[in-house]
Design an enzyme around this catalytic site. Structure first.
Site, PDB file in Angstrom:
ATOM      1  N   LYS A 120      -7.989  -8.024  -0.424  1.00  0.00           N
ATOM      2  CA  LYS A 120      -7.650  -6.629  -0.134  1.00  0.00           C
ATOM      3  C   LYS A 120      -8.115  -5.791  -1.320  1.00  0.00           C
ATOM      4  CE  LYS A 120      -3.939  -4.317   2.439  1.00  0.00           C
ATOM      5  NZ  LYS A 120      -4.756  -3.856   3.559  1.00  0.00           N
ATOM      6  N   GLU A 170     -12.063  -9.040  13.079  1.00  0.00           N
ATOM      7  CA  GLU A 170     -10.846  -8.210  13.055  1.00  0.00           C
ATOM      8  C   GLU A 170     -11.255  -6.778  13.352  1.00  0.00           C
ATOM      9  OE1 GLU A 170      -9.066  -7.987   9.128  1.00  0.00           O
ATOM     10  OE2 GLU A 170     -11.021  -8.025   8.157  1.00  0.00           O
ATOM     11  N   ARG A 174       0.151 -11.683  -1.675  1.00  0.00           N
ATOM     12  CA  ARG A 174      -1.227 -11.382  -1.255  1.00  0.00           C
ATOM     13  C   ARG A 174      -1.949 -10.601  -2.343  1.00  0.00           C
ATOM     14  NH1 ARG A 174      -2.260  -8.324   4.420  1.00  0.00           N
ATOM     15  NH2 ARG A 174      -1.419  -6.576   3.247  1.00  0.00           N
ATOM     16  N   TYR A 189      -5.522  -3.686  -3.650  1.00  0.00           N
ATOM     17  CA  TYR A 189      -4.476  -2.787  -3.164  1.00  0.00           C
ATOM     18  C   TYR A 189      -3.608  -3.481  -2.131  1.00  0.00           C
ATOM     19  CZ  TYR A 189      -6.577  -1.756   1.424  1.00  0.00           C
ATOM     20  OH  TYR A 189      -7.043  -1.849   2.711  1.00  0.00           O
TER      21      TYR A 189
HETATM   22  N1  PDD Z   1      -4.934  -2.078   6.508  1.00  0.00           N
HETATM   23  N2  PDD Z   1      -7.448  -6.011   8.427  1.00  0.00           N
HETATM   24  C1  PDD Z   1      -7.862  -4.985   7.676  1.00  0.00           C
HETATM   25  C2  PDD Z   1      -9.313  -4.853   7.374  1.00  0.00           C
HETATM   26  C3  PDD Z   1      -6.923  -4.051   7.182  1.00  0.00           C
HETATM   27  O1  PDD Z   1      -7.335  -3.034   6.412  1.00  0.00           O
HETATM   28  C4  PDD Z   1      -5.555  -4.197   7.530  1.00  0.00           C
HETATM   29  C5  PDD Z   1      -4.496  -3.250   7.044  1.00  0.00           C
HETATM   30  C6  PDD Z   1      -5.178  -5.284   8.331  1.00  0.00           C
HETATM   31  C7  PDD Z   1      -3.732  -5.526   8.715  1.00  0.00           C
HETATM   32  O2  PDD Z   1      -2.979  -6.009   7.616  1.00  0.00           O
HETATM   33  P1  PDD Z   1      -1.397  -5.757   7.514  1.00  0.00           P
HETATM   34  O3  PDD Z   1      -0.804  -6.251   8.771  1.00  0.00           O
HETATM   35  O4  PDD Z   1      -1.001  -6.532   6.324  1.00  0.00           O
HETATM   36  O5  PDD Z   1      -1.181  -4.259   7.358  1.00  0.00           O
HETATM   37  C8  PDD Z   1      -6.149  -6.174   8.750  1.00  0.00           C
HETATM   38  C9  PDD Z   1      -4.018  -1.217   5.797  1.00  0.00           C
HETATM   39  C10 PDD Z   1      -2.832  -0.794   6.594  1.00  0.00           C
HETATM   40  C11 PDD Z   1      -4.811  -0.079   5.193  1.00  0.00           C
HETATM   41  O6  PDD Z   1      -5.816  -0.373   4.567  1.00  0.00           O
HETATM   42  O7  PDD Z   1      -4.411   1.069   5.311  1.00  0.00           O
END
Ligand code: PDD
Length: 285
Positions: free
Chosen positions: A147, A179, A51, A32
């Site tokens: 992801k 993270e 990505r 996703y």
């Molecule tokens: N989540 N790390 C994790 C585990 C995440 O799920 C996310 C983002 C990020 C930040 O990634 P980005 O800057 O590309 O949004 C880091 C999204 C927003 C979600 O699952 O809703």
């Protein structure tokens, strides 16, 4: 009701349905993306699509669309929904099989689903007060760079924060910062911005890249390196970053103040730079 996309059709979200035999439902077998949209422009679209491609390749799931096709579908979803600022959710699963079997189906018909919501970034009061976080041991698998929709560990970890009235759970693996459960983490110590390097143990956030680019542009001293848990607990400032939270200051961790217990000056400055970048580069394309 919002308009979504499912396997070639645009339809009201409430009318969309998939098979209970879909491997996304049975096994969490899919990828996703969450793409922020500002003034009806998808932010860093090429990077999000790339990505997605990396995740799909690692899942051995052929990408069902070219980058141009993705751009067209995402454009349509944005156009058919009412908000100027949106959060577009995109999911590709390995589709349905006629029986439950962990091994891949012989013929794969992926399920492609997109939906959109109004993009709601943190309100000013929250940014000015900062948010509370808890910490936990990172018990996720060893491919956190992908992801995937298999987010049960992230859900359990994030719920630990919610159960304690907090915003996010900061994760440590073997004594090092990885993270957040749904965000990347930055810290500031003695005026230097620190964040862990990309690895299999964290998601390569698109916002993480933007923050590092903005910091480099403004010559803010930065160190991308492994960070010990003790360093995080001794930080002057802590921030969480994601597409929907942008850059949000963390002012308590496990009930103890971070730095002064108030959002710090470097985070305030980054917020200004980030908004400036958003309003010039992102909104104007
Ligand atoms: N989540 N790390 C994790 C585990 C995440 O799920 C996310 C983002 C990020 C930040 O990634 P980005 O800057 O590309 O949004 C880091 C999204 C927003 C979600 O699952 O809703």
């Amino acid at each position: 009701m919002s308009l979504c996309y499912l396997n070639g059709r645009y339809l009201p979200l409430g009318e969309a349905s998939v098979s209970p035999m879909d491997r996304g439902f049975l096994f969490g077998d899919g990828a996703y993306e969450v793409i922020p949209v500002y003034s009806r422009r998808a932010f860093r679209l090429a990077e999000h699509v790339a990505r997605l491609g990396n995740t799909l390749a690692a899942l051995r799931l052929p990408d069902p669309h070219t980058a141009d096709e993705w751009a067209t579908i995402i454009r349509e979803v944005i156009d058919r929904n009412p908000w100027d600022d949106q959060s577009v959710y995109l999911q590709v699963t390995r589709g349905a099989d006629d029986k439950r079997n962990q091994a891949f189906p012989k013929v794969i018909r992926p399920t492609v689903f997109l939906m959109s919501e109004a993009l709601v970034t943190p309100p000013d009061e929250q940014r000015e007060a900062g948010v509370a976080c808890v910490s936990a041991a990172d018990f996720r698998w060893l491919r956190c760079d992908l992801k995937t929709v298999a987010l049960l560990a992230n859900c359990l970890l994030r719920q630990q924060a919610v159960d304690q009235g907090c915003m996010e759970t900061i994760l440590f693996r073997d004594g090092f910062l990885t993270e957040g459960a749904a965000s990347n983490i930055f810290m500031v110590k003695n005026g230097v911005l620190l964040t862990p390097p990309k690895s299999h143990l964290m998601l390569p956030g698109i916002t993480y890249d933007v923050v590092l680019e903005v910091a480099a542009h403004h010559r803010l001293p930065c160190e991308v390196r492994e960070i010990l848990e003790d360093e995080v607990r001794d930080a002057d400032e802590l921030w969480m970053t994601s597409s929907t939270k942008e850059v949000l200051p963390i002012t308590t961790l496990d009930g103890r103040p971070v730095g002064t217990g108030r959002p710090g000056p470097v985070g305030r400055q980054m917020h200004v730079w980030y908004q400036d970048f958003k309003n010039t580069v992102m909104r104007s394309g």
